[in-house]
Design a protein around this motif. Structure first.
Motif, PDB file in Angstrom:
ATOM      1  N   LYS A  13       0.856  -1.191   0.000  1.00 46.18           N
ATOM      2  CA  LYS A  13       0.000   0.000   0.000  1.00 46.18           C
ATOM      3  C   LYS A  13       0.889   1.237   0.000  1.00 46.18           C
ATOM      4  CE  LYS A  13      -3.937  -2.414   2.011  1.00 46.18           C
ATOM      5  NZ  LYS A  13      -4.945  -2.495   3.095  1.00 46.18           N
ATOM      6  N   SER A  14       0.786   2.082   1.013  1.00 44.11           N
ATOM      7  CA  SER A  14       1.605   3.299   1.040  1.00 44.11           C
ATOM      8  C   SER A  14       2.830   3.131   1.922  1.00 44.11           C
ATOM      9  CB  SER A  14       0.758   4.474   1.547  1.00 44.11           C
ATOM     10  OG  SER A  14       0.265   4.213   2.857  1.00 44.11           O
ATOM     11  N   HIS A  15       3.077   1.907   2.388  1.00 42.99           N
ATOM     12  CA  HIS A  15       4.194   1.667   3.298  1.00 42.99           C
ATOM     13  C   HIS A  15       5.318   0.904   2.583  1.00 42.99           C
ATOM     14  CE1 HIS A  15       1.486   2.957   6.446  1.00 42.99           C
ATOM     15  NE2 HIS A  15       0.620   2.019   6.081  1.00 42.99           N
ATOM     16  N   THR A  16       6.515   1.034   3.155  1.00 42.57           N
ATOM     17  CA  THR A  16       7.673   0.275   2.676  1.00 42.57           C
ATOM     18  C   THR A  16       8.287  -0.483   3.850  1.00 42.57           C
ATOM     19  OG1 THR A  16       8.158   1.885   0.941  1.00 42.57           O
ATOM     20  CG2 THR A  16       9.933   0.398   1.585  1.00 42.57           C
ATOM     21  N   ILE A  17       8.376  -1.799   3.696  1.00 43.33           N
ATOM     22  CA  ILE A  17       8.926  -2.657   4.753  1.00 43.33           C
ATOM     23  C   ILE A  17      10.357  -3.021   4.357  1.00 43.33           C
ATOM     24  CG2 ILE A  17       8.638  -4.807   6.014  1.00 43.33           C
ATOM     25  CD1 ILE A  17       5.607  -4.562   4.997  1.00 43.33           C
ATOM     26  N   THR A  18      11.299  -2.736   5.265  1.00 44.61           N
ATOM     27  CA  THR A  18      12.732  -2.924   4.970  1.00 44.61           C
ATOM     28  C   THR A  18      13.236  -4.262   5.515  1.00 44.61           C
ATOM     29  OG1 THR A  18      13.071  -0.537   5.084  1.00 44.61           O
ATOM     30  CG2 THR A  18      15.016  -1.935   5.246  1.00 44.61           C
ATOM     31  N   PHE A  19      13.981  -4.983   4.686  1.00 45.20           N
ATOM     32  CA  PHE A  19      14.629  -6.231   5.081  1.00 45.20           C
ATOM     33  C   PHE A  19      16.139  -5.973   5.083  1.00 45.20           C
ATOM     34  CE2 PHE A  19      10.509  -7.481   3.783  1.00 45.20           C
ATOM     35  CZ  PHE A  19      10.209  -8.715   4.354  1.00 45.20           C
ATOM     36  N   ASP A  20      16.707  -5.891   6.269  1.00 38.01           N
ATOM     37  CA  ASP A  20      18.149  -5.599   6.400  1.00 38.01           C
ATOM     38  C   ASP A  20      18.933  -6.882   6.690  1.00 38.01           C
ATOM     39  OD1 ASP A  20      17.808  -2.866   5.987  1.00 38.01           O
ATOM     40  OD2 ASP A  20      17.374  -2.512   8.104  1.00 38.01           O
ATOM     41  N   GLU A  30       9.720 -17.608   4.518  1.00 32.03           N
ATOM     42  CA  GLU A  30      10.321 -16.833   5.602  1.00 32.03           C
ATOM     43  C   GLU A  30      10.026 -15.334   5.435  1.00 32.03           C
ATOM     44  OE1 GLU A  30      14.179 -19.654   6.699  1.00 32.03           O
ATOM     45  OE2 GLU A  30      14.316 -18.197   5.063  1.00 32.03           O
ATOM     46  N   VAL A  31      10.085 -14.898   4.198  1.00 31.86           N
ATOM     47  CA  VAL A  31       9.769 -13.483   3.926  1.00 31.86           C
ATOM     48  C   VAL A  31       8.309 -13.188   4.299  1.00 31.86           C
ATOM     49  CG1 VAL A  31       9.537 -11.723   2.126  1.00 31.86           C
ATOM     50  CG2 VAL A  31      11.508 -13.265   2.125  1.00 31.86           C
ATOM     51  N   LYS A  32       7.399 -14.088   3.917  1.00 28.87           N
ATOM     52  CA  LYS A  32       5.991 -13.881   4.229  1.00 28.87           C
ATOM     53  C   LYS A  32       5.729 -13.915   5.732  1.00 28.87           C
ATOM     54  CE  LYS A  32       3.601 -15.367   0.024  1.00 28.87           C
ATOM     55  NZ  LYS A  32       2.531 -16.262  -0.501  1.00 28.87           N
ATOM     56  N   HIS A  33       6.437 -14.771   6.420  1.00 27.45           N
ATOM     57  CA  HIS A  33       6.282 -14.861   7.876  1.00 27.45           C
ATOM     58  C   HIS A  33       6.653 -13.521   8.527  1.00 27.45           C
ATOM     59  CE1 HIS A  33       6.074 -16.677  11.836  1.00 27.45           C
ATOM     60  NE2 HIS A  33       7.300 -16.189  12.100  1.00 27.45           N
ATOM     61  N   TYR A  34       7.744 -12.938   8.038  1.00 26.47           N
ATOM     62  CA  TYR A  34       8.172 -11.645   8.571  1.00 26.47           C
ATOM     63  C   TYR A  34       7.134 -10.558   8.205  1.00 26.47           C
ATOM     64  CZ  TYR A  34      11.046  -7.519   9.468  1.00 26.47           C
ATOM     65  OH  TYR A  34      11.517  -6.320   9.944  1.00 26.47           O
ATOM     66  N   LEU A  35       6.596 -10.643   6.999  1.00 28.09           N
ATOM     67  CA  LEU A  35       5.596  -9.666   6.571  1.00 28.09           C
ATOM     68  C   LEU A  35       4.325  -9.756   7.408  1.00 28.09           C
ATOM     69  CD1 LEU A  35       5.974  -9.896   2.687  1.00 28.09           C
ATOM     70  CD2 LEU A  35       6.559  -7.944   4.130  1.00 28.09           C
ATOM     71  N   GLN A  37       4.194 -10.520  10.557  1.00 30.50           N
ATOM     72  CA  GLN A  37       4.486  -9.840  11.817  1.00 30.50           C
ATOM     73  C   GLN A  37       4.421  -8.316  11.656  1.00 30.50           C
ATOM     74  OE1 GLN A  37       8.345 -11.318  12.907  1.00 30.50           O
ATOM     75  NE2 GLN A  37       7.600 -13.333  13.521  1.00 30.50           N
ATOM     76  N   GLU A  38       4.862  -7.820  10.501  1.00 28.24           N
ATOM     77  CA  GLU A  38       4.923  -6.376  10.288  1.00 28.24           C
ATOM     78  C   GLU A  38       3.572  -5.770   9.885  1.00 28.24           C
ATOM     79  OE1 GLU A  38       7.654  -4.244  10.615  1.00 28.24           O
ATOM     80  OE2 GLU A  38       8.456  -5.991  11.672  1.00 28.24           O
ATOM     81  N   THR A  39       2.757  -6.535   9.197  1.00 29.45           N
ATOM     82  CA  THR A  39       1.520  -5.971   8.636  1.00 29.45           C
ATOM     83  C   THR A  39       0.249  -6.568   9.224  1.00 29.45           C
ATOM     84  OG1 THR A  39       1.403  -7.612   6.850  1.00 29.45           O
ATOM     85  CG2 THR A  39       2.708  -5.614   6.448  1.00 29.45           C
ATOM     86  N   GLU A  40       0.372  -7.677   9.973  1.00 31.13           N
ATOM     87  CA  GLU A  40      -0.786  -8.416  10.494  1.00 31.13           C
ATOM     88  C   GLU A  40      -1.617  -9.030   9.370  1.00 31.13           C
ATOM     89  OE1 GLU A  40      -3.031  -5.946  13.100  1.00 31.13           O
ATOM     90  OE2 GLU A  40      -1.434  -5.774  14.603  1.00 31.13           O
ATOM     91  N   LEU A  41      -1.023  -9.100   8.200  1.00 32.46           N
ATOM     92  CA  LEU A  41      -1.700  -9.719   7.071  1.00 32.46           C
ATOM     93  C   LEU A  41      -1.336 -11.199   7.045  1.00 32.46           C
ATOM     94  CD1 LEU A  41      -3.440  -9.146   4.516  1.00 32.46           C
ATOM     95  CD2 LEU A  41      -1.290  -8.834   3.276  1.00 32.46           C
ATOM     96  N   PRO A  42      -2.303 -12.115   7.226  1.00 32.95           N
ATOM     97  CA  PRO A  42      -2.003 -13.553   7.264  1.00 32.95           C
ATOM     98  C   PRO A  42      -1.268 -14.014   6.006  1.00 32.95           C
ATOM     99  CG  PRO A  42      -4.261 -13.130   7.960  1.00 32.95           C
ATOM    100  CD  PRO A  42      -3.738 -11.839   7.411  1.00 32.95           C
ATOM    101  N   MET A  43      -0.424 -14.997   6.189  1.00 31.59           N
ATOM    102  CA  MET A  43       0.382 -15.475   5.071  1.00 31.59           C
ATOM    103  C   MET A  43      -0.493 -15.973   3.926  1.00 31.59           C
ATOM    104  SD  MET A  43       3.466 -17.435   7.164  1.00 31.59           S
ATOM    105  CE  MET A  43       4.142 -18.126   5.656  1.00 31.59           C
ATOM    106  N   ASP A  44      -1.606 -16.624   4.263  1.00 34.56           N
ATOM    107  CA  ASP A  44      -2.443 -17.174   3.197  1.00 34.56           C
ATOM    108  C   ASP A  44      -3.240 -16.082   2.470  1.00 34.56           C
ATOM    109  OD1 ASP A  44      -4.144 -16.548   5.238  1.00 34.56           O
ATOM    110  OD2 ASP A  44      -5.025 -18.536   5.449  1.00 34.56           O
ATOM    111  N   SER A  45      -3.204 -14.852   3.014  1.00 30.39           N
ATOM    112  CA  SER A  45      -3.872 -13.736   2.340  1.00 30.39           C
ATOM    113  C   SER A  45      -2.888 -12.875   1.559  1.00 30.39           C
ATOM    114  CB  SER A  45      -4.602 -12.853   3.363  1.00 30.39           C
ATOM    115  OG  SER A  45      -5.614 -13.573   4.037  1.00 30.39           O
TER     116      SER A  45
END
Length: 319
Positions: A13-20, A30-35, A37-45
């Motif tokens: 959306k209007s946000h940028t999530i950084t992977f350092d 693994e990337v989706k799992h981290y996402l 946690q950051e967005t509260e968007l379930p992995m299956d969604s």
């Protein structure tokens, strides 16, 4: 196994999530799992996209995808609460569509049950004012009041008159009070005082309207014209009076044309004109409720004088 570390980003959306400092061996899962946690968007969604395609294999590694340092992936998806709202809205739309035929049928039945007003066509079918002049809403209200005047409505229904348009006459036409074009195609009336600071008295404007309505029958200002015009000035009171009832004149009770007292509440009455924004003008004995009713009654029942006839004949632009 690669020990190389990279920094990349995921736009959501209007946000940028950084992977350092992520390993190139990291998987999509693994990337989706981290996402999550950051967005509260379930992995299956989640719909994680890279180079225009959705990453469906959760076990594929970043290095196999060609993700490099500084790369940017895109994430799409809706939160469960948002999905629920959309689902509920969809259900409402479906229910409304089911009910629409029944609602339309009910409306049709109600319309069929309603008796049409046989006199609805005997009116002024369009009203227009000049928006560039002060208080166009007052001009609109005055024309609507004339259109809805019970005496005027009764006259038009009785004589089966239909006028295409009732408009405000520009006050720059200094010598004209009104005109009737093509025997009822259009009637124009002067509403404002010469200095544009106020509006002419309602009764005066109504008399001009009756004059112009007479041109629906007679073109010249001859004896036939004046006889009908005088009759209309009587009828505008009598038809309203007999059709709707009224208080007797005398003993403190007066006939008040519909809306007359309402108009006087926000404009000042001065010598045949209404002036806007003049404030209250104190004149002993002229501002009591009884005095206002007396003025209204006198205006409504006043006879059309020879002088008024002459002024309106001279100020008529009908052709």
């Amino acid at each position: 196994m690669s020990n190389e570390k990279i920094n990349f980003k995921v736009g959501y959306k209007s946000h940028t999530i950084t992977f350092d400092q992520w390993s190139l061996d990291s998987t999509v899962e693994e990337v989706k799992h981290y996402l999550e946690q950051e967005t509260e968007l379930p992995m299956d969604s989640q719909k994680l996209m890279w180079k225009g395609r959705i990453l469906k294999d959760p076990q594929v590694c970043l290095t196999d995808l060609g993700v490099q340092d500084g790369s940017k992936l895109m994430l799409m998806g809706s939160l469960p609460v948002q999905i629920e709202k959309v689902t509920l809205q969809d259900q409402k739309i479906v229910e409304q569509r089911k009910l629409t035929p029944a609602i339309r049928l009910k409306k049709k039945q109600l319309l069929q049950q309603q008796k049409p007003n046989p006199n609805a066509k005997y009116t002024f079918h369009k009203i227009s004012v000049i928006p560039e002049f002060p208080h166009p809403e007052k001009a609109q209200s005055l024309l609507e009041k004339l259109r809805d005047d019970r005496g005027i409505r009764a006259i038009m229904a009785d004589r089966k008159w239909s006028v295409g348009e009732l408009i405000e006459l520009t006050p720059f036409e200094a010598s004209i009070l009104g005109y009737n074009r093509n025997a009822g195609q259009l009637i124009a009336l002067r509403l404002r005082t010469d200095d544009l600071s106020g509006f002419r008295h309602y009764d005066s404007v109504r008399k001009v309207l009756l004059h112009e309505l007479t041109h629906n029958v007679w073109g010249d200002h001859d004896d036939n014209f004046h006889a009908l015009n005088r009759q209309l000035n009587k009828d505008v009171v009598n038809l309203d009076w007999t059709a709707h009832g009224a208080n007797t004149l005398g003993h403190g009770e007066f006939y008040t044309p519909e809306g007359e007292e309402d108009m006087e509440s926000d404009v000042l009455y001065e010598a045949g004109t209404y002036r806007l924004g003049a404030g209250s003008k104190s004149t002993t004995g002229l501002d009591t409720p009884e005095a206002r009713r007396q003025r209204a009654a006198q205006a409504a029942l006043s006879r059309l004088t020879k002088k008024e006839e002459q002024e309106m004949d001279e100020g008529c632009g009908s052709h």
